[in-house]
Design an enzyme around this catalytic site. Structure first.
Site, PDB file in Angstrom:
ATOM      1  N   ASN A  85       0.835  -1.189   0.000  1.00 50.78           N
ATOM      2  CA  ASN A  85       0.000   0.000   0.000  1.00 50.78           C
ATOM      3  C   ASN A  85       0.882   1.257   0.000  1.00 50.78           C
ATOM      4  O   ASN A  85       2.112   1.170   0.011  1.00 50.78           O
ATOM      5  CB  ASN A  85      -0.956  -0.016   1.199  1.00 50.78           C
ATOM      6  CG  ASN A  85      -2.294   0.601   0.867  1.00 50.78           C
ATOM      7  OD1 ASN A  85      -2.376   1.608   0.176  1.00 50.78           O
ATOM      8  ND2 ASN A  85      -3.354  -0.012   1.361  1.00 50.78           N
ATOM      9  N   HIS A 115      23.733   1.955  11.230  1.00 53.12           N
ATOM     10  CA  HIS A 115      24.924   2.789  11.359  1.00 53.12           C
ATOM     11  C   HIS A 115      25.660   2.477  12.655  1.00 53.12           C
ATOM     12  O   HIS A 115      25.033   2.101  13.650  1.00 53.12           O
ATOM     13  CB  HIS A 115      24.531   4.267  11.326  1.00 53.12           C
ATOM     14  CG  HIS A 115      23.783   4.641  10.086  1.00 53.12           C
ATOM     15  ND1 HIS A 115      24.418   4.926   8.912  1.00 53.12           N
ATOM     16  CD2 HIS A 115      22.457   4.726   9.831  1.00 53.12           C
ATOM     17  CE1 HIS A 115      23.512   5.191   7.983  1.00 53.12           C
ATOM     18  NE2 HIS A 115      22.315   5.081   8.513  1.00 53.12           N
ATOM     19  N   ALA A 160      -0.302  -3.530  13.587  1.00 52.71           N
ATOM     20  CA  ALA A 160      -0.025  -2.141  13.232  1.00 52.71           C
ATOM     21  C   ALA A 160       0.849  -1.467  14.283  1.00 52.71           C
ATOM     22  O   ALA A 160       0.716  -1.710  15.478  1.00 52.71           O
ATOM     23  CB  ALA A 160      -1.337  -1.384  13.074  1.00 52.71           C
ATOM     24  N   ARG A 183       0.610 -14.657  20.091  1.00 56.03           N
ATOM     25  CA  ARG A 183       0.084 -16.017  20.169  1.00 56.03           C
ATOM     26  C   ARG A 183       0.173 -16.668  18.794  1.00 56.03           C
ATOM     27  O   ARG A 183       0.338 -15.984  17.786  1.00 56.03           O
ATOM     28  CB  ARG A 183      -1.358 -16.023  20.657  1.00 56.03           C
ATOM     29  CG  ARG A 183      -2.327 -15.328  19.707  1.00 56.03           C
ATOM     30  CD  ARG A 183      -3.760 -15.436  20.205  1.00 56.03           C
ATOM     31  NE  ARG A 183      -4.690 -14.690  19.389  1.00 56.03           N
ATOM     32  CZ  ARG A 183      -5.218 -15.110  18.245  1.00 56.03           C
ATOM     33  NH1 ARG A 183      -4.892 -16.296  17.747  1.00 56.03           N
ATOM     34  NH2 ARG A 183      -6.086 -14.371  17.581  1.00 56.03           N
TER      35      ARG A 183
END
Length: 194
Positions: A85, A115, A160, A183
């Site tokens: 997306n 880095h 998310a 889980r």
């Protein structure tokens, strides 16, 4: 003679900021990303042509929504039925491999580059790059960051907002910052939508 690209592929510190070859390759990639991001959504053939030119390997069925950004492109490999997306960033200094049936929500990032902690080497433009691998049948929720060296196993869901700092074995729901296993995904999950 060993090049900076050779060092990067070996997972060692390399000059990412001042090496002429790598700078030229990143500029060429930016030009392709610019072209991709300027196309109309209805220009599907043109969009797919650029993705095929940009990525190291593609399946036949894929969608890459704009805007999309990457550093080299040739280090990205995608399987069949792949979907990214909008607002995805892939820093592909090392290989980034996605399996079949991978779905990536908006504003995700896959970052192979890291880095040094010490400022002296970091200020010389040195960095390292470790590959990222995402298995088959993986769903990655919005705003997820996947860091260098991570493998996400087959049949996983990453919630998310997660920051994936360590590898996630197959068949699991994982989420959080840092991302942790919540889980296993079970047959009960399939029944939840009946």
């Amino acid at each position: 003679m060993e090049t900076e690209k050779d060092k990067a592929r070996a997972g060692r510190l390399y000059d990412a900021n001042y090496d002429a070859e790598l700078l030229a390759e990143r500029m060429a990639c930016k030009e392709k990303c610019y072209d991709l991001n300027r196309l109309r959504p209805s220009q599907v053939e043109e969009r797919n042509k650029i993705v095929v030119e940009l990525f190291g390997k593609t399946g036949r069925a894929f969608t890459v929504e704009s805007p999309f950004f990457c550093d080299y492109g040739y280090n990205i490999e995608i399987g069949e039925n792949f979907f990214i997306n909008m607002d995805c960033v892939i820093l592909d200094e090392a290989k980034v491999t996605f399996g079949d049936n991978v779905f990536i929500a908006p504003q995700c990032g896959f970052y192979t580059a890291g880095h040094p902690l010490d400022a002296e080497r970091r200020n010389k433009g040195l960095e390292y790059a470790y590959p990222i691998t995402v298995g088959n049948n993986v769903w990655i929720g919005a705003h997820v960051s996947v860091l260098p060296g991570v493998t996400i196993g087959d049949n996983c869901v990453i919630g998310a907002g997660s920051v994936v700092t360590k590898s996630i074995p197959a068949g699991l729901l994982a989420a959080g910052n840092p991302c942790r296993v919540i889980r296993p995904i079970t047959d009960e999950d399939r029944k939840a939508y009946e």
